[in-house]
Design a protein around this motif. Structure first.
Motif, short mmCIF file in Angstrom:
data_model
loop_
_atom_site.label_atom_id
_atom_site.label_comp_id
_atom_site.label_asym_id
_atom_site.label_seq_id
_atom_site.Cartn_x
_atom_site.Cartn_y
_atom_site.Cartn_z
N GLN A 1 0.80 -1.21 0.00
CA GLN A 1 0.00 0.00 0.00
C GLN A 1 0.84 1.27 0.00
O GLN A 1 0.53 2.22 -0.69
CB GLN A 1 -0.93 -0.01 1.23
CG GLN A 1 -1.89 -1.19 1.27
CD GLN A 1 -2.88 -1.16 0.14
OE1 GLN A 1 -3.32 -0.09 -0.29
NE2 GLN A 1 -3.24 -2.33 -0.36
N ASP A 2 1.92 1.30 0.79
CA ASP A 2 2.69 2.51 0.96
C ASP A 2 3.86 2.55 -0.03
O ASP A 2 4.84 1.83 0.12
CB ASP A 2 3.22 2.60 2.39
CG ASP A 2 3.86 3.95 2.68
OD1 ASP A 2 3.86 4.80 1.77
OD2 ASP A 2 4.34 4.14 3.80
N ARG A 3 3.75 3.39 -1.06
CA ARG A 3 4.79 3.49 -2.07
C ARG A 3 5.56 4.81 -1.96
O ARG A 3 6.31 5.17 -2.87
CB ARG A 3 4.18 3.36 -3.48
CG ARG A 3 3.55 1.99 -3.72
CD ARG A 3 2.88 1.92 -5.09
NE ARG A 3 2.26 0.62 -5.29
CZ ARG A 3 2.87 -0.44 -5.83
NH1 ARG A 3 4.13 -0.34 -6.19
NH2 ARG A 3 2.23 -1.58 -5.99
N ARG A 4 5.35 5.52 -0.89
CA ARG A 4 6.06 6.78 -0.70
C ARG A 4 7.52 6.51 -0.33
O ARG A 4 7.81 5.63 0.47
CB ARG A 4 5.39 7.60 0.40
CG ARG A 4 3.98 8.07 0.06
CD ARG A 4 3.31 8.69 1.25
NE ARG A 4 3.14 7.70 2.32
CZ ARG A 4 2.60 7.97 3.50
NH1 ARG A 4 2.22 9.20 3.78
NH2 ARG A 4 2.46 7.02 4.40
N SER B 1 24.08 -2.69 -2.87
CA SER B 1 23.36 -1.41 -2.96
C SER B 1 21.85 -1.60 -2.97
O SER B 1 21.12 -0.81 -2.37
CB SER B 1 23.79 -0.65 -4.22
OG SER B 1 25.17 -0.33 -4.17
N VAL B 2 21.37 -2.64 -3.64
CA VAL B 2 19.92 -2.80 -3.76
C VAL B 2 19.30 -3.63 -2.64
O VAL B 2 18.07 -3.70 -2.53
CB VAL B 2 19.54 -3.43 -5.12
CG1 VAL B 2 20.03 -2.57 -6.27
CG2 VAL B 2 20.08 -4.85 -5.25
N THR B 3 20.13 -4.26 -1.79
CA THR B 3 19.57 -5.12 -0.75
C THR B 3 19.87 -4.69 0.68
O THR B 3 19.15 -5.09 1.60
CB THR B 3 20.09 -6.58 -0.90
OG1 THR B 3 21.52 -6.60 -0.75
CG2 THR B 3 19.69 -7.16 -2.24
N LEU C 1 11.47 -4.39 3.55
CA LEU C 1 10.33 -5.16 3.09
C LEU C 1 9.70 -5.96 4.23
O LEU C 1 8.49 -6.20 4.24
CB LEU C 1 10.76 -6.11 1.96
CG LEU C 1 11.01 -5.47 0.60
CD1 LEU C 1 11.64 -6.47 -0.36
CD2 LEU C 1 9.72 -4.91 0.02
N LEU C 2 10.52 -6.38 5.18
CA LEU C 2 10.02 -7.12 6.33
C LEU C 2 9.35 -6.18 7.34
O LEU C 2 8.39 -6.55 8.01
CB LEU C 2 11.17 -7.86 7.02
CG LEU C 2 10.79 -8.81 8.15
CD1 LEU C 2 10.09 -10.04 7.60
CD2 LEU C 2 12.02 -9.22 8.94
N ALA D 1 11.61 -0.22 -2.10
CA ALA D 1 12.62 -0.71 -1.17
C ALA D 1 14.01 -0.67 -1.81
O ALA D 1 14.99 -0.25 -1.17
CB ALA D 1 12.28 -2.12 -0.73
N MET D 2 14.12 -1.11 -3.06
CA MET D 2 15.42 -1.12 -3.74
C MET D 2 15.92 0.30 -3.98
O MET D 2 17.11 0.58 -3.81
CB MET D 2 15.32 -1.90 -5.05
CG MET D 2 15.09 -3.38 -4.86
SD MET D 2 14.77 -4.28 -6.41
CE MET D 2 16.35 -4.09 -7.24
N ILE D 3 15.02 1.19 -4.39
CA ILE D 3 15.42 2.58 -4.62
C ILE D 3 15.89 3.22 -3.31
O ILE D 3 16.89 3.94 -3.28
CB ILE D 3 14.26 3.38 -5.23
CG1 ILE D 3 14.00 2.92 -6.66
CG2 ILE D 3 14.57 4.88 -5.21
CD1 ILE D 3 12.79 3.59 -7.31
#
Length: 272
Positions: free
Chosen positions: A17-20, A192-194, A201-202, A211-213
């Motif tokens: 739901q939260d993409r901010r 960098s991405v993890t 994500l957890l 999350a990756m950005i």
């Protein structure tokens, strides 16, 4: 200890739901030190539960290498052992949950941790695992490619023969140099991405792209400190492989718990 579920649990909504994009904090060397202390404290608070994840990861590594030897893929043993830490962020998912609950002061047992991890299949942590395993797959095949190009006339009958060719011949030195550069590049991308994405994500109901950005932003805005943290992880994990992967029983849990606390320092907590 009996399982309890009276406290807050990680969200298990399959639809993020939260993409901010969350705010990023400035991270210093003091934050790494504090996160390491907190991670070690979490390990001492739940040594058996934390050590279980380290033991599982170490046992899988031993089995993986044994299968390569059994299949006769001697050339793949050392590259696989070196590349194996690439999948550590996903293996530490249960450790993030332990630290999350300890930090929140919530009682928990085995069922709570394992249930939360199982529920992640409904969310986007599974896609993060796919990204991790894909990079490991690329790592494995690029090793095979350079072996075929550089050491095409060599024969590897055992691990000792492979090490002799790699470390004591000009072709082996070329292979090591190219493999190190390519491996470092892949490791930098995956780190960098993890480094923040996995615990994020957890921790909150968000999507894998956000999350990756966010993870890349943390690294980009704190390059020196995060590079130091990457170096600590790399050196510690590689040294842990020396005693037949057994060092991972202790180092993986501590690094996993520490990563959680560093994430909480680097990324502004979600609104209540």
């Amino acid at each position: 200890m009996p399982a309890t579920s009276d406290g807050p649990t990680a969200p298990d909504n399959p639809t993020p739901q939260d993409r901010r994009a969350p705010a990023i904090n400035r991270v210093t060397a003091e934050d790494i030190t504090a996160a390491l202390k907190a991670g070690f404290s979490d390990f001492l608070a739940r040594p058996v539960m934390s050590g279980f994840f380290g033991l599982f990861y170490a046992a899988f590594g031993i089995l993986f290498v044994w299968c390569l030897v059994w299949l006769g893929a001697i050339w793949m043993v050392i590259p696989a052992a070196v590349g194996f830490p690439l999948v550590a962020p996903f293996a530490a998912a249960g450790l993030y949950e332990i630290s999350r609950r300890l930090q929140a002061g919530v009682g928990f047992g085995w069922a709570d941790i394992l249930t939360v991890m199982a529920n992640q299949r409904k969310r986007e942590l599974g896609w993060m695992a796919f990204v991790t395993l894909f990079v490991f797959w690329v790592w494995s095949y690029q090793v095979r490619l350079w072996l075929a190009i550089i050491l095409q006339d060599s024969s590897f009958s055992d691990v000792g023969g492979f090490l002799t060719i790699v470390f004591f011949t000009p072709e082996g030195w070329t292979f090591l140099a190219i493999g190190t550069v390519v491996g470092a590049a892949l490791s930098a991308v995956l780190f960098s991405v993890t480094v923040v994405a996995m615990p994020m994500l957890l921790d909150r109901d968000t999507d894998i792209v956000t999350a990756m950005i966010t993870s890349v932003r943390v690294v980009a805005e704190n390059p020196v400190v995060m590079l130091a943290w990457a170096a600590i992880i790399s050196v510690t994990m590689l040294l842990s492989l020396v005693p037949a992967f057994l060092g991972l029983i202790f180092t993986l849990p501590i690094l996993g718990h520490t990563t959680w606390h560093l994430y909480r320092r680097a990324v502004t907590p979600p609104a209540a």
